[in-house]
Design a protein around this motif. Structure first.
Motif, short mmCIF file in Angstrom:
data_model
loop_
_atom_site.label_atom_id
_atom_site.label_comp_id
_atom_site.label_asym_id
_atom_site.label_seq_id
_atom_site.Cartn_x
_atom_site.Cartn_y
_atom_site.Cartn_z
N UNK A 28 47.97 36.21 37.11
CA UNK A 28 47.81 37.69 36.91
C UNK A 28 46.72 38.14 36.68
N UNK A 29 45.76 37.37 35.74
CA UNK A 29 44.62 37.86 35.33
C UNK A 29 43.63 37.79 36.78
N UNK A 30 43.59 37.02 37.45
CA UNK A 30 42.82 36.77 38.59
C UNK A 30 43.46 37.96 39.63
N UNK A 31 44.62 38.30 39.79
CA UNK A 31 45.18 39.38 40.67
C UNK A 31 44.41 40.64 40.34
N UNK A 32 44.74 41.00 39.01
CA UNK A 32 44.23 42.17 38.11
C UNK A 32 42.52 42.40 38.36
N UNK A 33 41.89 41.26 38.24
CA UNK A 33 40.41 41.19 38.51
C UNK A 33 40.11 41.50 40.02
N UNK A 34 40.81 40.90 40.94
CA UNK A 34 40.84 41.34 42.47
C UNK A 34 40.99 42.93 42.54
N UNK A 35 42.12 43.42 42.06
CA UNK A 35 42.41 44.71 42.22
C UNK A 35 41.27 45.65 41.61
N UNK A 36 40.64 45.28 40.51
CA UNK A 36 39.74 46.04 39.75
C UNK A 36 38.56 46.14 40.78
N UNK A 37 38.29 44.72 41.26
CA UNK A 37 37.12 44.89 42.18
C UNK A 37 37.22 45.95 43.28
N UNK A 38 38.52 46.02 43.95
CA UNK A 38 38.81 46.65 45.06
C UNK A 38 38.62 48.20 44.59
#
Length: 187
Positions: A28-38
């Motif tokens: 979940x944290x890696x998905x959130x980090x990916x979304x944050x980057x986008x």
């Protein structure tokens, strides 16, 4: 001996459960980090917004926007851009509208200025959706908007890509019509 076996089994079950929870949390944290980057990228690519005054935080797919923008339209644009990203479940728009001194001294915006800003928002949203859609070559399509009428120019690789590009444009908010001037070029 039975108590010892039960203790080992209980320890294994608890350990496995804890490891599963850690893996899920990490995922979940890696998905959130990916979304944050986008989200940061899409805001940075937009020339109508000052990305350095906008902060993004993501928790379980929900993006919280904080910071300041110069108008309600900029606030709406930021929200629309982030909401259009894959993986975003919701946007909590806490952006503050801060008008500079010059803007306060000027009269209300004219209808043409408002229309120009809306047109810029439409073009930006559509271009961003093209760039983040793997089925559309967003860098090969030029998006021009005038009074809510979108004109698509450029090249696509297939009829399906052309239809998808037109559909994405038609589904953007505030679009009155779409003029398709796309050319199919097979590679």
């Amino acid at each position: 001996m039975k108590t010892f076996n039960k203790s080992i089994i209980a320890a294994l079950v608890l350990g496995t459960t804890a490891m599963g929870a850690q893996a899920s949390s990490w995922e979940n944290e890696s998905k959130d980090a990916w979304i944050d980057g986008k989200a940061e990228t899409v805001l940075l690519m937009n020339t109508n917004l000052n990305n350095f005054d906008i902060n993004t935080d993501v928790k379980n797919g929900k993006v919280v926007l904080t910071g300041k923008v110069e108008s309600e339209l900029d606030k709406e644009l930021a929200e629309e851009l982030v909401l259009s990203l894959d993986g975003v479940t919701d946007v909590d728009n806490e952006l503050t509208v801060v008008k500079n001194v010059e803007a306060k001294n000027k009269k209300m915006k004219s209808d043409s200025t408002e229309s120009d800003l809306t047109d810029a928002k439409i073009s930006t949203v559509i271009t961003t959706r093209f760039l983040f859609n793997s089925e559309v070559g967003g860098t090969d399509i030029d998006v021009d908007t005038d009074k809510g009428v979108v004109t698509l120019k450029g090249t696509v690789e297939s009829e399906a890509e052309k239809q998808l590009a037109v559909k994405i444009a038609k589904n953007a908010e505030d679009v009155r019509d779409v003029i398709d001037e796309l050319t199919i070029v097979a590679e």
